[in-house]
Design a protein around this motif. Structure first.
Motif, PDB file in Angstrom:
ATOM      1  N   ASP A 155       0.631  -1.168   0.019  1.00 23.56           N
ATOM      2  CA  ASP A 155      -0.272  -0.173   0.145  1.00 23.56           C
ATOM      3  C   ASP A 155       0.922   1.698   0.136  1.00 23.56           C
ATOM      4  OD1 ASP A 155       0.903  -0.095   3.043  1.00 23.56           O
ATOM      5  OD2 ASP A 155      -1.294   0.438   3.322  1.00 23.56           O
ATOM      6  N   PHE A 156       2.652   1.506   0.321  1.00 23.58           N
ATOM      7  CA  PHE A 156       3.543   2.108   0.051  1.00 23.58           C
ATOM      8  C   PHE A 156       2.937   3.237   1.266  1.00 23.58           C
ATOM      9  CE2 PHE A 156       4.384   0.798  -3.570  1.00 23.58           C
ATOM     10  CZ  PHE A 156       5.199   1.939  -5.088  1.00 23.58           C
ATOM     11  N   SER A 157       2.090   2.832   2.298  1.00 25.03           N
ATOM     12  CA  SER A 157       2.392   3.408   3.287  1.00 25.03           C
ATOM     13  C   SER A 157       1.601   4.747   3.439  1.00 25.03           C
ATOM     14  CB  SER A 157       3.676   3.534   3.814  1.00 25.03           C
ATOM     15  OG  SER A 157       4.253   2.286   4.782  1.00 25.03           O
ATOM     16  N   PRO A 205      11.134   7.256 -15.911  1.00 26.66           N
ATOM     17  CA  PRO A 205      12.085   6.125 -15.913  1.00 26.66           C
ATOM     18  C   PRO A 205      12.257   6.063 -13.925  1.00 26.66           C
ATOM     19  CG  PRO A 205      12.821   7.103 -17.327  1.00 26.66           C
ATOM     20  CD  PRO A 205      11.597   7.982 -16.936  1.00 26.66           C
ATOM     21  N   CYS A 206      12.716   6.638 -13.359  1.00 25.19           N
ATOM     22  CA  CYS A 206      13.378   7.232 -12.341  1.00 25.19           C
ATOM     23  C   CYS A 206      12.048   7.181 -10.962  1.00 25.19           C
ATOM     24  CB  CYS A 206      14.241   7.974 -12.157  1.00 25.19           C
ATOM     25  SG  CYS A 206      12.685   9.895 -12.249  1.00 25.19           S
ATOM     26  N   LEU A 207      11.020   7.140 -11.447  1.00 28.20           N
ATOM     27  CA  LEU A 207      10.298   7.123 -10.221  1.00 28.20           C
ATOM     28  C   LEU A 207       8.412   6.310 -10.432  1.00 28.20           C
ATOM     29  CD1 LEU A 207       8.172   9.377  -8.686  1.00 28.20           C
ATOM     30  CD2 LEU A 207       7.140   9.878 -10.119  1.00 28.20           C
ATOM     31  N   VAL A 208       8.706   5.197  -9.390  1.00 26.22           N
ATOM     32  CA  VAL A 208       7.797   4.472  -9.515  1.00 26.22           C
ATOM     33  C   VAL A 208       6.476   5.118  -8.453  1.00 26.22           C
ATOM     34  CG1 VAL A 208       7.076   2.408  -8.984  1.00 26.22           C
ATOM     35  CG2 VAL A 208       9.462   2.694  -9.416  1.00 26.22           C
ATOM     36  N   LEU A 209       5.103   4.470  -8.987  1.00 23.30           N
ATOM     37  CA  LEU A 209       3.241   4.834  -8.586  1.00 23.30           C
ATOM     38  C   LEU A 209       3.505   3.954  -8.008  1.00 23.30           C
ATOM     39  CD1 LEU A 209       1.586   7.207 -11.376  1.00 23.30           C
ATOM     40  CD2 LEU A 209       3.096   7.718  -9.183  1.00 23.30           C
ATOM     41  N   ALA A 210       2.490   4.221  -6.808  1.00 19.13           N
ATOM     42  CA  ALA A 210       1.965   3.489  -5.598  1.00 19.13           C
ATOM     43  C   ALA A 210       1.270   2.820  -6.618  1.00 19.13           C
ATOM     44  CB  ALA A 210       1.388   4.156  -4.990  1.00 19.13           C
ATOM     45  N   PRO A 211       0.705   1.779  -6.839  1.00 14.41           N
ATOM     46  CA  PRO A 211      -0.203   0.963  -8.064  1.00 14.41           C
ATOM     47  C   PRO A 211      -1.642   1.231  -8.053  1.00 14.41           C
ATOM     48  CG  PRO A 211       1.453  -0.662  -6.342  1.00 14.41           C
ATOM     49  CD  PRO A 211       1.180   0.562  -5.821  1.00 14.41           C
ATOM     50  N   ALA A 212      -2.158   1.673  -6.785  1.00 15.41           N
ATOM     51  CA  ALA A 212      -3.671   2.080  -6.287  1.00 15.41           C
ATOM     52  C   ALA A 212      -3.701   3.851  -7.493  1.00 15.41           C
ATOM     53  CB  ALA A 212      -4.126   2.529  -5.386  1.00 15.41           C
ATOM     54  N   LEU A 213      -2.540   4.051  -7.382  1.00 16.20           N
ATOM     55  CA  LEU A 213      -2.207   5.565  -8.361  1.00 16.20           C
ATOM     56  C   LEU A 213      -2.108   5.136  -9.888  1.00 16.20           C
ATOM     57  CD1 LEU A 213      -0.378   8.085  -6.099  1.00 16.20           C
ATOM     58  CD2 LEU A 213      -3.248   8.132  -6.552  1.00 16.20           C
ATOM     59  N   ALA A 214      -1.389   4.393  -9.926  1.00 18.99           N
ATOM     60  CA  ALA A 214      -0.960   4.332 -11.379  1.00 18.99           C
ATOM     61  C   ALA A 214      -1.884   3.668 -12.535  1.00 18.99           C
ATOM     62  CB  ALA A 214       0.135   2.746 -11.012  1.00 18.99           C
ATOM     63  N   GLU A 215      -3.236   2.884 -11.029  1.00 21.49           N
ATOM     64  CA  GLU A 215      -4.170   2.025 -11.438  1.00 21.49           C
ATOM     65  C   GLU A 215      -5.462   3.423 -11.777  1.00 21.49           C
ATOM     66  OE1 GLU A 215      -7.822  -0.841 -10.190  1.00 21.49           O
ATOM     67  OE2 GLU A 215      -5.890  -1.274  -9.809  1.00 21.49           O
ATOM     68  N   ARG A 216      -5.734   4.319 -10.632  1.00 24.44           N
ATOM     69  CA  ARG A 216      -6.676   5.397 -10.880  1.00 24.44           C
ATOM     70  C   ARG A 216      -6.538   6.184 -12.116  1.00 24.44           C
ATOM     71  NH1 ARG A 216      -7.147   9.909  -6.299  1.00 24.44           N
ATOM     72  NH2 ARG A 216      -6.101   7.654  -4.928  1.00 24.44           N
ATOM     73  N   TRP A 217      -5.193   6.457 -12.726  1.00 17.29           N
ATOM     74  CA  TRP A 217      -4.975   7.683 -13.255  1.00 17.29           C
ATOM     75  C   TRP A 217      -4.592   6.796 -14.870  1.00 17.29           C
ATOM     76  CZ3 TRP A 217      -0.694   9.716  -9.888  1.00 17.29           C
ATOM     77  CH2 TRP A 217      -1.080  11.152  -8.768  1.00 17.29           C
TER      78      TRP A 217
END
Length: 146
Positions: free
Chosen positions: A92-94, A131-143
């Motif tokens: 959940d990326f805290s 490429p240097c940024l990994v998004l939280a999975p929930a945000l990546a999915e929402r966006w």
């Protein structure tokens, strides 16, 4: 459109803190405060007037950055972890919106910040994910960002 981010930095290594401040300023952003421990971060962040917090997960008082991230996110402050220990970030990326892995470069931080301006101030972001940024999975999915 205001493209400057006001950034609160939570990092216990003074040289990295200073380097981040230079990277932020060179990219047109402003460091509005800093902290080296969990207590200091939680105490100072609320009054810093920040748009975003960059948080290391291992601080002067131990591996407390995840707790800091959750507390700041609960206060409504978007958090990006900056760490060499990305495997320690829970699913959940805290509460954080993303991760920039160490070691990072000045250009990588600048690219991530340019993306984060729109992600934080004008969501959803329109810029491509650097490429240097990994998004939280929930945000990546929402966006809908891969």
């Amino acid at each position: 459109m205001n493209t400057q981010l006001r950034v609160f930095v939570v990092e216990d290594e003074v040289l990295l803190q200073m380097q981040l401040e230079v990277f932020l300023e060179d990219a047109g952003h402003l460091m509005v405060g800093s902290a080296t421990t969990m207590h200091e971060a939680i105490t100072k962040a609320g009054s810093a007037g920040a748009d975003l917090a960059l948080v290391d997960i291992h601080l002067a008082d131990g591996p407390t950055g995840l707790e800091v991230g959750r507390a700041l996110a609960d206060m409504g402050l978007p958090v990006v972890f900056m760490t060499a220990n990305a495997r320690r970030i829970p699913e959940d990326f805290s509460g954080a919106i993303g991760i920039i892995s160490k070691p990072y470069s000045q250009s990588g931080v600048a690219e991530a910040l340019n993306f984060l301006v729109s992600a934080v101030k004008y969501p959803p972001p329109e810029a491509p994910l650097p490429p240097c940024l990994v998004l939280a999975p929930a945000l990546a999915e929402r966006w809908r960002i891969n």
